[in-house]
Design a protein around this motif. Sequence first.
Motif, mmCIF file in Angstrom:
data_model
loop_
_atom_site.group_PDB
_atom_site.id
_atom_site.type_symbol
_atom_site.label_atom_id
_atom_site.label_comp_id
_atom_site.label_asym_id
_atom_site.label_seq_id
_atom_site.Cartn_x
_atom_site.Cartn_y
_atom_site.Cartn_z
ATOM 1 N N MET A 99 -32.183 -63.433 89.288
ATOM 2 C CA MET A 99 -31.893 -62.102 88.742
ATOM 3 C C MET A 99 -30.458 -62.028 88.225
ATOM 4 O O MET A 99 -30.199 -61.421 87.173
ATOM 5 C CB MET A 99 -32.139 -61.036 89.812
ATOM 6 C CG MET A 99 -33.623 -60.842 90.168
ATOM 7 S SD MET A 99 -33.859 -59.703 91.539
ATOM 8 C CE MET A 99 -33.205 -58.195 90.853
ATOM 9 N N MET A 100 -29.512 -62.650 88.951
ATOM 10 C CA MET A 100 -28.126 -62.656 88.487
ATOM 11 C C MET A 100 -27.992 -63.445 87.187
ATOM 12 O O MET A 100 -27.251 -63.051 86.276
ATOM 13 C CB MET A 100 -27.231 -63.259 89.572
ATOM 14 C CG MET A 100 -27.134 -62.429 90.838
ATOM 15 S SD MET A 100 -26.387 -60.814 90.553
ATOM 16 C CE MET A 100 -24.715 -61.306 90.141
ATOM 17 N N LEU A 101 -28.700 -64.580 87.092
ATOM 18 C CA LEU A 101 -28.671 -65.363 85.857
ATOM 19 C C LEU A 101 -29.235 -64.567 84.688
ATOM 20 O O LEU A 101 -28.687 -64.590 83.570
ATOM 21 C CB LEU A 101 -29.450 -66.658 86.046
ATOM 22 C CG LEU A 101 -28.845 -67.669 87.039
ATOM 23 C CD1 LEU A 101 -29.775 -68.857 87.206
ATOM 24 C CD2 LEU A 101 -27.478 -68.141 86.569
ATOM 25 N N MET A 102 -30.336 -63.864 84.934
ATOM 26 C CA MET A 102 -30.930 -63.040 83.873
ATOM 27 C C MET A 102 -29.983 -61.913 83.462
ATOM 28 O O MET A 102 -29.868 -61.585 82.272
ATOM 29 C CB MET A 102 -32.267 -62.468 84.350
ATOM 30 C CG MET A 102 -33.361 -63.522 84.519
ATOM 31 S SD MET A 102 -34.901 -62.827 85.138
ATOM 32 C CE MET A 102 -35.322 -61.717 83.793
ATOM 33 N N LEU A 103 -29.279 -61.338 84.441
ATOM 34 C CA LEU A 103 -28.321 -60.281 84.117
ATOM 35 C C LEU A 103 -27.202 -60.832 83.238
ATOM 36 O O LEU A 103 -26.782 -60.185 82.266
ATOM 37 C CB LEU A 103 -27.743 -59.705 85.410
ATOM 38 C CG LEU A 103 -26.652 -58.637 85.239
ATOM 39 C CD1 LEU A 103 -27.217 -57.422 84.500
ATOM 40 C CD2 LEU A 103 -26.086 -58.220 86.598
ATOM 41 N N ILE A 118 -24.615 -61.260 77.881
ATOM 42 C CA ILE A 118 -24.160 -62.066 76.742
ATOM 43 C C ILE A 118 -24.845 -61.608 75.461
ATOM 44 O O ILE A 118 -24.212 -61.473 74.402
ATOM 45 C CB ILE A 118 -24.438 -63.552 77.011
ATOM 46 C CG1 ILE A 118 -23.517 -64.055 78.136
ATOM 47 C CG2 ILE A 118 -24.225 -64.385 75.751
ATOM 48 C CD1 ILE A 118 -23.821 -65.465 78.582
ATOM 49 N N LEU A 119 -26.161 -61.349 75.548
ATOM 50 C CA LEU A 119 -26.907 -60.910 74.364
ATOM 51 C C LEU A 119 -26.415 -59.557 73.853
ATOM 52 O O LEU A 119 -26.530 -59.246 72.660
ATOM 53 C CB LEU A 119 -28.398 -60.823 74.690
ATOM 54 C CG LEU A 119 -29.101 -62.163 74.970
ATOM 55 C CD1 LEU A 119 -30.556 -61.914 75.365
ATOM 56 C CD2 LEU A 119 -29.049 -63.057 73.742
ATOM 57 N N ILE A 120 -25.865 -58.738 74.746
ATOM 58 C CA ILE A 120 -25.371 -57.421 74.329
ATOM 59 C C ILE A 120 -23.927 -57.510 73.821
ATOM 60 O O ILE A 120 -23.576 -56.930 72.792
ATOM 61 C CB ILE A 120 -25.473 -56.419 75.503
ATOM 62 C CG1 ILE A 120 -26.944 -56.177 75.850
ATOM 63 C CG2 ILE A 120 -24.778 -55.110 75.150
ATOM 64 C CD1 ILE A 120 -27.128 -55.317 77.085
ATOM 65 N N ILE A 121 -23.083 -58.265 74.556
ATOM 66 C CA ILE A 121 -21.647 -58.273 74.261
ATOM 67 C C ILE A 121 -21.331 -59.034 72.973
ATOM 68 O O ILE A 121 -20.520 -58.578 72.150
ATOM 69 C CB ILE A 121 -20.866 -58.861 75.448
ATOM 70 C CG1 ILE A 121 -20.961 -57.927 76.657
ATOM 71 C CG2 ILE A 121 -19.411 -59.111 75.075
ATOM 72 C CD1 ILE A 121 -20.346 -58.486 77.916
ATOM 73 N N ILE A 122 -21.965 -60.197 72.758
ATOM 74 C CA ILE A 122 -21.621 -61.025 71.595
ATOM 75 C C ILE A 122 -21.908 -60.305 70.274
ATOM 76 O O ILE A 122 -21.036 -60.246 69.392
ATOM 77 C CB ILE A 122 -22.355 -62.379 71.665
ATOM 78 C CG1 ILE A 122 -21.757 -63.208 72.805
ATOM 79 C CG2 ILE A 122 -22.252 -63.133 70.352
ATOM 80 C CD1 ILE A 122 -22.410 -64.560 72.979
ATOM 81 N N PRO A 123 -23.107 -59.713 70.060
ATOM 82 C CA PRO A 123 -23.312 -58.980 68.794
ATOM 83 C C PRO A 123 -22.347 -57.800 68.644
ATOM 84 O O PRO A 123 -21.868 -57.523 67.535
ATOM 85 C CB PRO A 123 -24.770 -58.491 68.915
ATOM 86 C CG PRO A 123 -25.419 -59.435 69.856
ATOM 87 C CD PRO A 123 -24.370 -59.783 70.844
ATOM 88 N N ALA A 124 -22.027 -57.133 69.769
ATOM 89 C CA ALA A 124 -21.088 -56.004 69.695
ATOM 90 C C ALA A 124 -19.697 -56.491 69.290
ATOM 91 O O ALA A 124 -19.014 -55.866 68.479
ATOM 92 C CB ALA A 124 -21.037 -55.286 71.029
#
Length: 503
Positions: A482-486, A491-497
């Motif tokens: 679960m921590m790895l998925m978080l 990463i998927l949210i922060i990098i595009p932002a």
Amino acid sequence: MILLYGAVFLCYFALFILSYRKKKSLVKCSKKSWEKDNRYGIKEGIFGDMANYIYEVLLKGKMLHQKDVNESLFILYPEIGGKEEKKNSYLRQFYIYKIRLWIFIVFAGNILAFCLWIGSRAESAMTEGRYISRNAHGMGSRELNLQVKTKDKTEKNRQDIVLTVEEQGYEEAVVKNMAKEISILLPDTIRGMNASLEEVRDKLDLVSEVKGYPFRIGWESDNYARIYPDGTVMNEDVGAEGEIVNLTAAITYGNYKEEHIIPVHVFPPDYSEEEVWKKKIYDMLTSQEEKNRYEERMELPESIEGEKLIWSEKIEDNSGYLFLLICVGAGAVYLLQERRLREKVEDRNRQMLMDYPQLISKLMLYLGAGMTIRNAFQRIAAHYHKEKQEGGDYRYVYEEMLLACHELDGGISEASAYEHFGKRCRLPQYTKLVNILIQNLRKGSSGILDALRQEAKNAFEERKNMARKLGEEAGTKLLLPMMLMLGIVMILIIIPAYFSFSL
């Protein structure tokens, strides 16, 4: 490394010969017994015979610690009982399975490492010890890691040199306009990390080509003690006023050639003896490479300044690391087999605890219907045996009950059979149940149902607690995924932002 791989193959061949010669004398259990009690699916074959031979050698040398393994096997397979032949058969199978798995992994790893060693040398570009094959037209240049050594000078005995061998040349095609453009771009292109060519303190980027242009660029310096052909700037012993060095860029494409002189302010150092030697060899290689540019292959020089040169290609060989890694893995697999055996014992204890409330309920049901304890025991064991023959699951507690029934049929007393049953189960719950049954045999059956009813109530409470504990353990095991998925989601949210803000 090839000697190591060959030695491993020789060891396996010797082991095969020894195991083949003594195959008949090593098998002490009968073939029918082996096939009947084969718990690990071991089949006759080369690796099985080798493992059998190694097991006998280790057994004679008393190098096997069999006490813990013997106890675990006795717990997992109660049908062993006091039969020495069957116990030795199960013990032999366990160790042969471990050894067979280990020698198979090492053998496969040796083959893989050997193939990697051959493959790394099959791609060699050098032939006959001194010739390098060029790429055909349009395939581009190739970069080689060369190793050169002499016979006499020990300090210069081995040198590593990176050489770029160009493809076979084309006919002359002059593009003068593009040559003018690239001459304007060169000063800014070669400055590297320096602010400008008027104050050079770091390495220059003397490129051999510029993207978008078909030219090859060769560089010459009017002072090689100051700037190497690869752009290295030596600035340790130059004063604050610096020194001007003129670089000549030879722009070529086919038969077309144009030279541009670029002044550079540098601060070079003295060269060491080793660097001078390497530079001489490199200059000779560069000259030789340009000399026979249109030939199919380039000949490496045989000597320099009277010193005979011995050439060899420096090859990246990772086969040894692969073999070492697989050997370590094979050792880990071998050592983990006993841990797996202990885990099976823990699973067996857990399964028996889960089956305990159900067993108490069945005993209460049959005793309440008027059966004796012996008849109830036999009825429960017979029902399980019938279900197992029809494809049912293997349940350890009912296997122990079957063994107790066999003891009863063999003439042993009920109290002794129940006592043996409790000792084989090795759990306090079953010890308590056996005490209730033995006490009932001695004092009568007046209060056995009440005692079993109370025991059933306690057993169901323990089963609920166990289920709750297993649920908590499962949640803990899921915490890391679960921590790895978080982390992945963040990463998927922060990098595009981040990139959207940068734009």
